[in-house]
Design an enzyme around this catalytic site. Structure first.
Site, PDB file in Angstrom:
ATOM      1  CG  ASP A   7      40.405  49.236  36.564  1.00 50.18           C
ATOM      2  OD1 ASP A   7      41.383  48.577  36.982  1.00 50.18           O
ATOM      3  OD2 ASP A   7      39.274  48.742  36.430  1.00 50.18           O
ATOM      4  NE  ARG A  44      40.447  32.681  40.300  1.00 49.85           N
ATOM      5  CZ  ARG A  44      41.251  31.833  39.682  1.00 49.85           C
ATOM      6  NH1 ARG A  44      41.191  30.536  39.983  1.00 49.85           N
ATOM      7  NH2 ARG A  44      42.126  32.240  38.779  1.00 49.85           N
ATOM      8  N   GLY A  84      39.180  44.545  40.477  1.00 45.07           N
ATOM      9  CA  GLY A  84      40.566  44.604  40.962  1.00 45.07           C
ATOM     10  C   GLY A  84      40.860  43.763  42.192  1.00 45.07           C
ATOM     11  CG  ASP A 110      44.810  46.728  36.988  1.00 45.13           C
ATOM     12  OD1 ASP A 110      45.022  45.645  37.545  1.00 45.13           O
ATOM     13  OD2 ASP A 110      43.674  47.107  36.640  1.00 45.13           O
ATOM     14  CG  ASP A 136      39.407  43.681  34.437  1.00 42.34           C
ATOM     15  OD1 ASP A 136      38.918  44.140  33.393  1.00 42.34           O
ATOM     16  OD2 ASP A 136      38.732  43.346  35.425  1.00 42.34           O
TER      17      ASP A 136
END
Ligand code: B16
Ligand code: MG
Length: 216
Positions: free
Chosen positions: A168, A49, A46, A9, A11
């Site tokens: 995360d 948008r 995660g 992943d 971010d």
């Protein structure tokens, strides 16, 4: 035996753009007089948008045209912050872990919900470390659906059972497990405790530990 595929992943694993996402949503929320705190922002970690906007709206109904304009405005705020990202913004251990994995012959993939992922990789100057890049344009069903991870495994030409995910976000861990992959959760147990292994970041795990996970 063919080497495994490691899927990262972006971010929260390779770099920390969460603060910039927060500032972008906060600016939009302030423009529109909506309450939005750092605590609220945790739930956006995660997720896409569109889903982030839904969470920000907390049930408030707005026309589709307005939703599109708000997402564009937030993204423009966010993109302005991306101009400041440099290789110094790699999280601790990210570069050395990726280098060790590449040297060991592992395939390296990205699985990010972000439509800005390729820009962020370019700013970090690590695009060429990735064999397969899955971003917010790759699949329709976003995390916690397993689709993006399965898509990256397809790009590797590896079965899902040979892939290990680093995530995360709770939604990302769920997606990895649904894909039938082993998962390393980065962050607190309350958030990523469903993962096969939990750690503080890429500085906190060795490649040997990860390789052992594959056969566990
Ligand atoms: P964008 P990741 C995610 O990145 C972020 O964690 C999440 O906060 C954001 O809403 C999502 O990307 C979509 O980003 O608006 O740039 O398309 O953790 O999946 O790398
Ligand atoms: Mg993340």
């Amino acid at each position: 035996m063919v080497n495994p595929g490691l899927i990262f992943d972006l971010d929260g694993v390779i770099t920390d753009t969460a603060e910039y996402h927060y500032r972008g949503w906060k600016q939009l929320a302030d423009d529109e007089g909506l309450p939005f705190t750092r605590e609220d922002n945790e739930a956006l970690r995660g997720v896409s948008r569109r889903e982030s906007l839904n969470l920000l709206l907390k049930g408030k109904q707005i026309p589709e045209e307005t939703a599109q304009e708000w997402m564009t405005r937030k993204n423009n705020y966010y993109k302005a912050y991306l101009e400041d990202i440099t290789p110094a913004d790699l999280l601790p251990g990210a570069r050395s872990f990726l280098e060790a994995a590449i040297n060991a012959g592992a395939k390296i993939g990205l699985a990010s919900a972000s439509r800005n992922a390729k820009t962020v990789l370019a700013c970090l100057q690590i695009t060429n470390m990735f064999d397969v890049i899955g971003d917010g344009y790759a699949v329709q069903n976003t995390k916690p659906a397993p689709d993006l991870f399965v898509w990256v495994a397809g790009g590797f030409q590896l079965p899902v059972t040979r892939c290990i995910v680093f995530e995360d976000a709770e939604a990302g861990v769920t997606a990895a497990l649904r894909a039938g992959m082993k998962c390393v959760g980065i962050g607190p147990h309350e958030r990523v405790g469903q993962a096969h292994l939990v750690c503080d970041g890429l500085h906190d795990v060795s490649l040997e530990q990860i390789m052992a996970l594959e056969t566990a």
